[in-house]
Design a protein around this motif. Structure first.
Motif, PDB file in Angstrom:
ATOM      1  N   ARG A  89      29.474  17.980  59.669  1.00  0.00           N
ATOM      2  CA  ARG A  89      28.581  18.888  60.371  1.00  0.00           C
ATOM      3  C   ARG A  89      29.355  19.760  61.369  1.00  0.00           C
ATOM      4  O   ARG A  89      29.120  20.962  61.483  1.00  0.00           O
ATOM      5  CB  ARG A  89      27.504  18.063  61.080  1.00  0.00           C
ATOM      6  N   ASP A  93      29.639  23.780  61.199  1.00  0.00           N
ATOM      7  CA  ASP A  93      29.159  24.618  62.303  1.00  0.00           C
ATOM      8  C   ASP A  93      30.186  25.693  62.662  1.00  0.00           C
ATOM      9  O   ASP A  93      29.834  26.867  62.847  1.00  0.00           O
ATOM     10  CB  ASP A  93      28.848  23.749  63.535  1.00  0.00           C
ATOM     11  N   ARG A  97      30.109  29.969  61.647  1.00  0.00           N
ATOM     12  CA  ARG A  97      30.248  31.025  62.650  1.00  0.00           C
ATOM     13  C   ARG A  97      31.340  32.009  62.266  1.00  0.00           C
ATOM     14  O   ARG A  97      31.295  33.187  62.627  1.00  0.00           O
ATOM     15  CB  ARG A  97      30.556  30.424  64.034  1.00  0.00           C
ATOM     16  N   HIS A 315      31.735  14.865  66.150  1.00  0.00           N
ATOM     17  CA  HIS A 315      31.344  16.243  65.829  1.00  0.00           C
ATOM     18  C   HIS A 315      32.394  17.224  66.349  1.00  0.00           C
ATOM     19  O   HIS A 315      32.815  18.138  65.637  1.00  0.00           O
ATOM     20  CB  HIS A 315      29.971  16.531  66.432  1.00  0.00           C
ATOM     21  N   GLU A 319      34.777  19.975  64.472  1.00  0.00           N
ATOM     22  CA  GLU A 319      34.939  21.371  64.898  1.00  0.00           C
ATOM     23  C   GLU A 319      36.420  21.721  65.039  1.00  0.00           C
ATOM     24  O   GLU A 319      36.857  22.793  64.610  1.00  0.00           O
ATOM     25  CB  GLU A 319      34.215  21.587  66.235  1.00  0.00           C
TER      26      GLU A 319
ATOM     27  N   ASP B 108      21.526  22.498  56.355  1.00  0.00           N
ATOM     28  CA  ASP B 108      20.900  22.347  57.666  1.00  0.00           C
ATOM     29  C   ASP B 108      19.411  22.717  57.563  1.00  0.00           C
ATOM     30  O   ASP B 108      18.814  23.174  58.529  1.00  0.00           O
ATOM     31  CB  ASP B 108      21.627  23.265  58.654  1.00  0.00           C
TER      32      ASP B 108
END
Lengths: 361, 361
Positions: A89, A93, A97, A315, A319, B108
Motif C-alpha cells: 500500500r 501510494d 502520486r 507503510h 513508501e 483502493d
C-alpha cells in the motif's frame, strides 16, 4: 483455432492494419512501432486504419522508444502476511502520486517462484523492481538485474554483497529492548519462532537466509549478552509456517527439560498460530508464558491479553522503497516525509501491552 | 539521455542484433519476432547474435503468435484487507499449478484507479482478468472487455446486466442466520457498518454499489422480516473506511434516541475499527453491545471476547475464480475440489463464539 482463446475474437494484427491501409506489412509495423522511416502520408494511413480496427498498440515496442512503461514491479514473499499488504500500500501510494502503476507478484517465499517472477516482470518491462528476496543466497537472478543495470530496490531485507539499495527498518534496538524487558522480568529461556525455513543453514544461531529475521535474533542475542546470559540456540526455531507446524514446534519446546518461559514470534502470522497452539494447550498469557510479537497489524491490541509488540513503520517503509526506485529512474518524487533520502533509517519501537509477566515457576 | 533511465545500460535493440549477425534489420526483426520468411541460415545467425548480446525477446510480439502470455491479471479492491490477500493466494495456487503467473493490481476501491488498472493489464496482455469491481455502475471499462471477448471473471461481486462469470460466495443464508440469532437473544435494533462509500446511492436500504455488501444486508433484512420487525434504514451505515470515520459513525448511532443494541461489521477491517471505537468509549462486548463480523481472518477467535463471525471460504473462492478464468482460456485445470464447475455456489457459515448476548438495557 488452437492459438485463439475459446470464444475470443481474433486479435487485430499488423497484417490487418497494413491491408486496410493499403501499405506493406513492414511499413505498417514501422509506423505502429514508431521506428525506422515511414513517409508521413503512409504513417497517417496506417494510424487511421489502426484506430478503425481497434488495433491495440504494442505497449512493449512503444516503451522501447520512450524507455518507460511507467510501471513498478513488486515481488513480495507472502501476500497473506499483513506486512506485505501494508508495505505494498505504501509503495502504491507513492507510485500513484508519481503517475506510476504497480504490478505485484507473490512468491510464497519460494526462490524458484521468485526467479520466475523476475522473468515475468522483465518481460512485462517494468521500469524498476522492488523485491523482498526469499533467500540471501540464491540470488543470481537479482545479481543479473544489477549487472544489467535494471533498477532494483530490495524490500525489508538486505543481501550481503549485492549492491542494490534496500528499504529496510532498523529493528535491532527494539528487538533488544523487548528482550531486555523480558530479562528484567526474570526470564532466562526465551524462545524465538519464525516461519523461515532455514534448511539447517544457521551460523552461531543466526539463520542465514533472511536479514530481517537475522536482525530480530541479533537484537535478542545482544540483550542476552548484555545481561550475561548464555544464549541457547536450541530455543531458536524455524519452519513455523502454519498452525500444525507451529503447534509441533511449541510442543517440542515445552517438552524440553528446561522449557522456555517466554516466546518471541517473528511476525503477525506466526503469533496468530502461536496463540492457537497456546489456547489448545490451555496455556494462559502471561500467567503461564510471556509472549512478544513483531509487527502491529491492528489486531494485537484487541487480543486476550493485548499483545506487547515490536511495531514497525511498514507503510512508510513501502513508501521509501517506491521513492528509492523512482529516484533511480530520475523521477521527481513529491510529497512529505521522505526519510530514505536523508540517511535516516526507519526504526521499529516497542509497544508495551499486557502479554509480559514474570516467569511462571 | 532523456530516454534512458539514469545509470541504466542501453537496451540491446534489433539493430544491434542485425549488425552483429550481418543481416538487415527487417530480417533480424522477422527472425526474432518469429513472423514472415527468414532463411534457416540467417535465422541461426540472428538467434546466435541475440543470445550473445543478451537481447531480451519481445514477449509481446511472441505472445501475438502464440496468443498467450500465460499470465492472469487480478484487480482487487484493497490489498490490506485480509479477504483479498487470502483470495489472491487461492487464485495464485490454482494458476501456478496450470503454469500461469499472476499479476496483481490494487484499486483502493476507486473506480478511476480500476479503469487505469484494466488499461495496464490490457497493455501487459494478460490472458484473462479477475476483477473485484469497485462499482456496479461505472462499468464501461468492464463492459468493453466483455464486448471484445477479453476473458473476464468477477471476484466477490456480481454486476447486474454484465454477462461475465463471477466467483462469489452465497452469504445471504449465513447473514440471515446471524441476524436471527441476535433477534432470538432479544435484539430489535441491529446496526450494520460497512466501509462502502455509497454517495447516498441506496434503494430500500440496499447500497447500490457492491453486491457482496448488498447480500449481507439482504440477509439481515430477511431475518428481520421473518421476525416481523420493521427494519430501520438509519441503522445501515456506510463510509466506515478507517478508525476515525468508524468512531464517528458509532458515536452517531449511540446518540440516537433508540441506539442499536447489536452491531454487524461488514468485514474484518471494519470490525477492527469497531473494536477500537468501542474500547475508547469503554463499552464491553457483549455486556454493553453485541457484535458480529463477516470473515474469519484467524484473529477473531483470539480477541476479547472471541468474535462470532460469518466465515467465508475465501481461499476456495479465489481458487474458483482462477478455475473459471482458465476454463474460458480452454486450459485444463487439474486438482481437487472444483466447486465452480458443478453449479455449487460456495456458502458462508456462522461460527458462534462469545460476542453475542442479550440487549443491555
Amino acid at each position: 483455432m488452437a492459438d485463439t482463446p475459446a470464444g475470443r475474437q481474433r486479435e487485430v494484427t499488423v497484417t490487418d492494419v497494413a491491408r486496410l491501409a493499403g501499405v506493406g506489412k513492414a511499413t505498417a509495423a514501422r509506423a505502429l512501432g514508431e521506428y525506422g522511416h515511414v513517409s508521413e502520408e503512409k504513417r497517417e494511413l496506417v494510424l487511421a486504419a489502426a484506430e478503425r480496427l481497434g488495433y491495440r498498440p504494442n505497449e512493449l515496442a512503444r516503451s522501447m522508444n520512450t524507455g518507460r512503461t511507467r510501471t513498478l514491479g513488486v515481488i513480495v514473499g507472502d501476500i497473506e502476511n499483513s506486512y506485505f499488504g501494508n508495505a505494498t500500500r505504501g509503495i502504491t501510494d507513492v507510485a500513484r502520486r508519481a503517475g506510476y502503476d504497480v504490478i505485484l507478484l507473490n512468491t510464497d517465499e519460494n526462490v524458484t517462484v521468485e526467479i520466475e517472477a523476475v522473468r515475468v516482470l522483465t518481460e512485462k518491462r517494468v521500469d524498476a523492481m522492488i523485491v523482498s528476496p526469499a533467500s540471501a543466497y540464491a540470488v543470481d537472478h537479482l545479481q543479473h538485474l544489477v549487472d544489467t543495470n535494471y533498477p532494483l530496490v530490495l524490500l525489508d531485507r538486505t543481501i550481503a554483497g549485492l549492491p542494490a539499495p534496500a528499504a529496510v527498518i532498523d529493528i535491532v534496538p527494539a528487538a533488544e529492548e523487548a528482550t531486555a524487558r523480558l530479562i528484567a522480568l526474570g526470564h532466562r529461556r526465551i524462545a524465538f519462532l519464525s516461519a523461515l525455513t532455514t534448511d539447517g543453514m544457521t551460523f552461531h544461531g543466526l539463520p542465514l537466509g533472511v536479514s530481517s529475521v537475522a536482525e530480530r535474533i541479533s537484537g535478542m542475542l545482544a540483550a542476552l549478552e548484555a545481561a550475561g546470559i548464555r544464549p541457547d540456540h536450541d530455543l531458536l526455531r524455524f519452519g513455523a509456517v502454519d498452525r500444525a507446524s507451529t503447534d509441533r514446534i511449541l510442543g517440542e519446546l515445552l517438552q524440553r527439560d528446561a522449557p522456555p518461559t517466554a516466546l518471541v514470534a517473528s511476525d503477525s502470522t506466526v503469533v496468530r498460530d502461536v496463540l492457537a497452539a497456546l489456547k489448545s494447550r490451555g496455556l494462559r498469557v502471561p500467567a503461564d508464558i510471556s509472549l512478544v510479537s513483531f509487527d502491529d497489524t491492528g489486531w494485537e491490541e484487541f487480543t486476550d491479553p493485548p499483545l506487547t509488540v515490536v511495531s514497525q513503520p511498514v507503510h512508510a517503509n513501502g513508501e521509501d522503497a517506491a521513492r528509492m526506485a523512482l529516484r533511480i529512474l530520475g523521477v521527481d518524487v513529491l510529497g512529505t516525509g521522505d526519510s530514505a533520502g536523508h540517511g535516516d533509517r526507519l526504526t521499529a519501537h516497542l509497544v508495551e501491552r499486557s502479554s509480559l509477566g514474570p516467569p511462571a515457576s
